[in-house]
Design a protein around this motif. Structure first.
Motif, PDB file in Angstrom:
ATOM      1  N   UNK A 219      49.802 -14.084  15.576  1.00 37.15           N
ATOM      2  CA  UNK A 219      50.109 -12.569  15.841  1.00 37.15           C
ATOM      3  C   UNK A 219      49.042 -12.130  16.676  1.00 37.15           C
ATOM      4  N   UNK A 220      47.815 -12.503  16.570  1.00 36.86           N
ATOM      5  CA  UNK A 220      46.694 -11.886  17.561  1.00 36.86           C
ATOM      6  C   UNK A 220      45.721 -12.852  18.236  1.00 36.86           C
ATOM      7  N   UNK A 221      46.101 -14.292  18.004  1.00 40.08           N
ATOM      8  CA  UNK A 221      45.149 -15.254  18.518  1.00 40.08           C
ATOM      9  C   UNK A 221      45.961 -16.281  19.052  1.00 40.08           C
ATOM     10  N   UNK A 222      45.110 -17.189  19.910  1.00 33.85           N
ATOM     11  CA  UNK A 222      45.797 -18.311  20.219  1.00 33.85           C
ATOM     12  C   UNK A 222      44.957 -19.595  20.222  1.00 33.85           C
ATOM     13  N   UNK A 223      45.677 -20.643  19.991  1.00 38.15           N
ATOM     14  CA  UNK A 223      44.921 -22.038  19.777  1.00 38.15           C
ATOM     15  C   UNK A 223      45.040 -22.653  21.052  1.00 38.15           C
ATOM     16  N   UNK A 224      43.921 -23.165  21.734  1.00 38.11           N
ATOM     17  CA  UNK A 224      43.828 -23.707  22.993  1.00 38.11           C
ATOM     18  C   UNK A 224      43.381 -25.290  22.979  1.00 38.11           C
ATOM     19  N   UNK A 225      43.859 -26.015  24.003  1.00 42.62           N
ATOM     20  CA  UNK A 225      43.105 -27.174  24.251  1.00 42.62           C
ATOM     21  C   UNK A 225      42.478 -26.769  25.686  1.00 42.62           C
ATOM     22  N   UNK A 226      41.219 -27.366  25.790  1.00 42.89           N
ATOM     23  CA  UNK A 226      40.374 -26.982  27.007  1.00 42.89           C
ATOM     24  C   UNK A 226      39.817 -28.093  27.367  1.00 42.89           C
TER      25      UNK A 226
END
Length: 319
Positions: A219-226
């Motif tokens: 809802x307010x965040x994002x999980x990333x591959x970097x």
């Protein structure tokens, strides 16, 4: 600080005829960097048929090179019995999974209790290598994979691979805000012009490139591959803050703590309790210094980061 001195010699082959002495030395003694060999030349630790020469002098082939190797022992960093999670070890390299909270090497404010202290306890011979074989680093509050050189040859190979951007490094990160898609941040990084403990995107900085891909949206965040192409200090933290998606829990670049609108009590508690940047070096790939084969390792994200993600998933359901 003490020194270990070794004496090496080699005969210059005819295939090196016409080359500068420093170029020939780099071929004959590949375990040492060119800059170190040039320094030993300047200090008179290299002779050619018994005479001292300059780096730019040409060789003709057949000469006997004698090299006095001076390896500094970094005795100011004492061995300490600190546990290490070893992912891989052989005669050339050591790969560890660094926990959150462990400083990589001594500095102002962290004179001991570091990874370097732990490495010297685990493998005392590392005292002969600069920073006990550490060739790259992770911030104190970042977890994940690090490779350490165990021999001069491995050290030289790993440094050259880093400079050539040949390492493959993949991170996991949780950032503030909902990203619609992945992308690339290509922005130079240098010392912050005002806050000297911080880095920043500045025109005078060194080139830095970060690739990111969305793995999961909340809802307010994002999980990333970097993925990193370069390895500047605080690179992911600076780049994510630069595009207005700072890492969750980042005390230096995250700005003032904010509670997302409509957050569940569980998420609020989890965010308040997450006191370090949500960043983990999950994957590392490189060319093995001795065999030349491509080798790679991966480790799961730490338990507290897994818990944070689970709370964010539950917040989506609660909402």
């Amino acid at each position: 600080m003490t020194e270990k001195i070794e004496h090496l010699d080699a005969r210059i082959g005819l295939d090196l005829a016409g080359k500068r002495l420093d170029q020939a030395l780099a071929v004959l003694f590949p375990d040492f960097s060119r800059s170190r060999l040039q320094q030993w030349l300047k200090e008179g630790f290299v002779t050619l048929d018994g005479r001292q020469c300059k780096a730019k002098d040409k060789v003709v082939g057949g000469e006997l090179v004698e090299l006095e190797v001076h390896l500094e022992e970094q005795v100011e960093c004492a061995p300490q019995a600190i546990s290490l999670e070893i992912v891989h070890e052989d005669s050339e390299i050591l790969v560890i999974n660094k926990p959150v909270g462990l400083v990589v090497h001594p500095a102002a404010g962290n004179p001991d209790g570091t990874l370097q202290n732990a490495l010297l306890h685990h493998s005392p011979d590392l005292i002969q290598l600069s920073r006990a074989g550490i060739v790259h680093r992770l911030d104190k509050e970042t977890s994940g994979l690090l490779v350490i050189a165990k021999t001069p040859g491995a050290h030289r190979s790993l440094v050259e691979q880093l400079q050539a951007r040949a390492f493959k490094r993949e991170y996991r990160a949780v950032v503030a805000g909902v990203m619609t898609a992945g992308g690339v941040v290509d922005a130079p990084i240098g010392r912050h012009p005002v806050h000297r403990i911080k880095m920043a995107v500045v025109n005078s900085g060194k080139p830095a490139m970060t690739h990111y891909r969305v793995l999961e949206r909340f809802r307010s965040h994002t999980y990333l591959k970097v993925n990193l192409e370069t390895g500047r200090t605080h690179q992911i933290r600076v780049h994510m803050a630069h595009i207005r998606h700072p890492l969750v829990g980042d005390p230096l670049y995250g700005g003032r703590f904010k509670i997302p609108a409509g957050a569940s009590p569980g998420l609020i508690e989890a965010l308040r309790g997450y006191r370090h940047q949500a960043l983990h070096a999950r994957f590392l790939g490189l060319e093995h210094p001795k065999t030349g084969e491509w080798v790679e390792w991966e480790v799961p994200i730490p338990e507290d980061m897994q818990t944070l993600l689970q709370v964010m998933r539950e917040d989506m359901v609660d909402g």
